[in-house]
Design a protein around this motif. Structure first.
Motif, mmCIF file in Angstrom:
data_model
loop_
_atom_site.group_PDB
_atom_site.id
_atom_site.type_symbol
_atom_site.label_atom_id
_atom_site.label_comp_id
_atom_site.label_asym_id
_atom_site.label_seq_id
_atom_site.Cartn_x
_atom_site.Cartn_y
_atom_site.Cartn_z
ATOM 1 N N HIS A 105 42.766 38.912 43.067
ATOM 2 C CA HIS A 105 43.085 38.425 44.411
ATOM 3 C C HIS A 105 43.968 37.181 44.424
ATOM 4 O O HIS A 105 44.822 37.051 45.306
ATOM 5 N N ASP A 106 43.770 36.279 43.493
ATOM 6 C CA ASP A 106 44.552 35.034 43.500
ATOM 7 C C ASP A 106 45.817 35.124 42.661
ATOM 8 O O ASP A 106 46.745 34.330 42.849
ATOM 9 N N HIS A 107 45.833 36.058 41.718
ATOM 10 C CA HIS A 107 46.996 36.172 40.829
ATOM 11 C C HIS A 107 47.682 37.527 40.933
ATOM 12 O O HIS A 107 48.607 37.813 40.161
ATOM 13 N N ALA A 108 47.222 38.351 41.853
ATOM 14 C CA ALA A 108 47.859 39.637 42.163
ATOM 15 C C ALA A 108 48.060 40.514 40.923
ATOM 16 O O ALA A 108 49.067 41.211 40.791
ATOM 17 N N ARG A 109 47.078 40.481 40.028
ATOM 18 C CA ARG A 109 47.162 41.333 38.844
ATOM 19 C C ARG A 109 46.504 42.682 39.144
ATOM 20 O O ARG A 109 45.634 42.793 40.010
ATOM 21 N N SER A 110 46.933 43.689 38.434
ATOM 22 C CA SER A 110 46.400 45.032 38.675
ATOM 23 C C SER A 110 45.054 45.199 37.978
ATOM 24 O O SER A 110 44.776 44.523 36.980
ATOM 25 N N PRO A 111 44.195 46.101 38.486
ATOM 26 C CA PRO A 111 42.924 46.367 37.806
ATOM 27 C C PRO A 111 43.117 46.765 36.342
ATOM 28 O O PRO A 111 42.320 46.369 35.488
ATOM 29 N N ARG A 112 44.180 47.517 36.061
ATOM 30 C CA ARG A 112 44.435 47.933 34.664
ATOM 31 C C ARG A 112 44.707 46.729 33.783
ATOM 32 O O ARG A 112 44.172 46.644 32.662
ATOM 33 N N ASP A 113 45.497 45.784 34.241
ATOM 34 C CA ASP A 113 45.802 44.599 33.437
ATOM 35 C C ASP A 113 44.542 43.758 33.201
ATOM 36 O O ASP A 113 44.325 43.241 32.103
#
Length: 215
Positions: A105-113
């Motif tokens: 949520h804060d770093h907009a990373r994907s669930p896969r990453d």
């Protein structure tokens, strides 16, 4: 002359035995010392671990020593980057990880990453401590993050599937117990910010997690 020699020999033998015995009792065995200072259970994660100030007393009945290492805004990527110093160097028997939602949520990373970071943490730990069990405390159904909560659900799903294949990786589900019968978050389990846990929320987590620590 023979009797005097035997008497001196016996006295010398007794002195040597006494000195050896004193030496053994004055120095503790290294194995005993290392076990007594070894943290058996390590909780590491973000603010939900940091604010769990009653954690040690909540699990006072659990055998072994518990250590809490929580930091506000900590990401799973941060834990992966410091796994050697903050986890492996402590040689815990069990590691309970709570992090990942901030990455999403804060770093907009994907669930896969984010999932890949968790797998990397497990690989680092088991590369050095093959018998240490790693527990993933699932992402919680945060009310404040509800609009994007599908990402948390996907991360939970990935870790659950991974844990089902790995003997020393365990998924702890705190998601479902925090929902009501309609599938909505139970509000009183959350603090005023609708994200962190309330006292009742931590009580619920304690009930869910305890069985994994006493097995």
């Amino acid at each position: 002359m023979k009797q005097s020699f035997n008497r001196r020999t016996a006295i010398t033998f007794l002195v040597i035995v006494a000195m050896v015995g004193a030496g053994c009792t004055s120095q503790p065995q290294p194995t005993t010392r290392s076990i007594s200072t070894r943290p058996r259970i390590l909780f590491i994660g973000s603010s939900s671990i940091f604010y769990w100030r009653t954690l040690e007393t909540d699990f006072a009945d659990v055998p072994g020593r518990i250590e809490r290492n929580g930091k506000g805004s900590r990401t799973l990527a941060d834990i992966a980057a410091h796994a050697q110093d903050e986890i492996i160097a402590k040689s815990p028997d069990k590691v309970l990880v709570y992090a990942g939602s901030i990455d999403l949520h804060d770093h907009a990373r994907s669930p896969r990453d984010v999932f890949d970071d968790f797998v990397g943490i497990c690989d680092q730990i088991h590369g050095t401590l093959p018998h240490t069990k790693v527990y993933f405390i699932s992402c919680k159904p945060s009310i404040a993050k509800w609009e994007g909560i599908a990402a948390d659900q996907e991360l939970n799903r990935m870790v659950l599937e991974f844990a089902s294949r790995e003997r020393d990786v365990i998924y702890i589900d705190v998601w479902e117990p925090m929902l009501d019968s309609d599938g909505n978050p139970v509000e009183f389990l959350f603090a005023k910010d609708k994200n962190h846990l309330s006292k009742e929320g931590y009580m619920m987590w304690t009930r869910v997690i305890r069985p994994y620590l006493v097995r």
